[in-house]
Design an enzyme around this catalytic site. Structure first.
Site, short mmCIF file in Angstrom:
data_model
loop_
_atom_site.label_atom_id
_atom_site.label_comp_id
_atom_site.label_asym_id
_atom_site.label_seq_id
_atom_site.Cartn_x
_atom_site.Cartn_y
_atom_site.Cartn_z
N LYS A 16 0.81 -1.22 0.00
CA LYS A 16 0.00 0.00 0.00
C LYS A 16 0.84 1.26 0.00
CE LYS A 16 -2.60 -0.67 3.61
NZ LYS A 16 -2.08 -2.01 3.99
N THR A 17 1.89 1.28 0.81
CA THR A 17 2.70 2.50 0.90
C THR A 17 3.45 2.75 -0.39
OG1 THR A 17 2.91 2.27 3.30
CG2 THR A 17 4.49 3.71 2.18
N LYS A 38 -1.39 9.07 6.55
CA LYS A 38 -1.63 7.74 7.14
C LYS A 38 -2.20 8.00 8.53
CE LYS A 38 0.48 3.19 7.79
NZ LYS A 38 -0.37 2.48 6.82
N ASP A 55 6.52 4.01 7.20
CA ASP A 55 5.68 4.29 6.04
C ASP A 55 5.21 5.75 6.04
OD1 ASP A 55 5.98 1.67 5.31
OD2 ASP A 55 3.99 1.03 5.97
N GLY A 115 -4.93 3.70 4.30
CA GLY A 115 -5.46 2.97 5.43
C GLY A 115 -4.42 2.06 6.06
N ALA A 116 -4.86 1.31 7.06
CA ALA A 116 -3.98 0.34 7.73
C ALA A 116 -4.59 -1.05 7.56
CB ALA A 116 -3.84 0.69 9.21
N GLY A 117 -3.82 -1.98 7.01
CA GLY A 117 -4.34 -3.31 6.77
C GLY A 117 -5.34 -3.31 5.63
N VAL A 174 0.19 -5.34 -7.39
CA VAL A 174 1.57 -5.24 -6.92
C VAL A 174 2.21 -6.62 -6.99
CG1 VAL A 174 3.09 -4.64 -5.01
CG2 VAL A 174 1.00 -3.32 -5.40
N LEU A 205 10.31 -5.22 -7.17
CA LEU A 205 11.60 -4.55 -6.98
C LEU A 205 12.11 -4.88 -5.58
CD1 LEU A 205 10.98 -0.90 -8.33
CD2 LEU A 205 12.21 -2.73 -9.48
#
Length: 219
Positions: A16-17, A38, A55, A115-117, A174, A205
């Site tokens: 996400k980040t 965040k 993050d 968001g988180a998670g 991703v 990456l």
């Protein structure tokens, strides 16, 4: 172009980040003034007089303007566990987050809220990501970590976003592994079953190169 987006994921540790900063770069390349937020972060370290999350510090680093850390991450908790546990006795206030978000909106052309998670993961004892995104009334971008099981996670997440009557502006794939078996087939199936545009595929990456990654998204 929306004045902001809510970035959610199919799970924790799905990129996400990296995806948020990639989108920030892409928008900045279009001439927009962009900041990231965040609101809640768990797994913080003591740094320069306060608890800070790596993050969130990246979001601070790559913002178009200089911002104080607490403007980006109002709630920073030490323990690397779910925020509703990490927060302890601290009440995570929707009003505080919304007020800070509105301030950032006045300073930028576009504000990305990470968001988180996952979508239904808690941000505190009485707030989760879905409730926050609904309160902010932001279009949602879904980050799909491409690994075994991602089809189910992606479809369920998209279904939940739709049920919340929020606009899913698109999704990002991703590549979490250098060589995921049947990557293209999995990607194609998700494209066929999610009624939101694929905004890009972020290649695997070892270390982030956000200018390079920004070449792989369209927003």
């Amino acid at each position: 172009m929306a004045s902001g987006f809510f970035i959610t994921g199919t799970d924790t540790n799905v990129g996400k980040t990296w995806a948020t900063i990639t989108l920030m770069h892409a928008l900045q390349q279009q001439g927009q003034k962009v900041v990231g937020m965040k609101p809640v972060a768990a797994g913080c370290e003591w740094h320069q007089g306060g608890w800070k999350n790596q993050d969130a510090m990246w979001l601070q680093q790559y913002a178009s303007i200089a911002l104080d850390y607490k403007q980006i991450n109002p709630y920073a908790f030490e323990q690397a566990v779910s925020p509703h546990i990490a927060c302890g006795e601290t009440a995570v206030s929707l009003a505080v987050i919304r007020k800070q978000f509105q301030k950032l909106q006045t300073l930028s052309d576009c504000t990305l809220v990470e968001g988180a998670g996952g979508w239904l993961s808690p941000l505190g004892q009485a707030l989760d990501n879905a409730e926050l995104a609904t309160a902010l009334q932001l279009p949602v971008i879904l980050v799909v970590g491409m690994r075994l099981g991602c089809i189910n996670h992606a479809r369920l997440s998209y279904q939940a976003i739709s049920q919340a009557k929020l606009d899913c502006a698109g999704w990002l794939a991703v590549q979490l592994e250098a060589d995921m078996p049947a990557f293209a087939a999995n990607l194609s199936y998700i494209q066929d079953t999610i009624q939101a545009p694929l905004l890009g595929v972020l290649p695997y990456l070892e270390n982030p190169d956000f200018d390079f990654l920004a070449e792989h998204v369209k927003i």
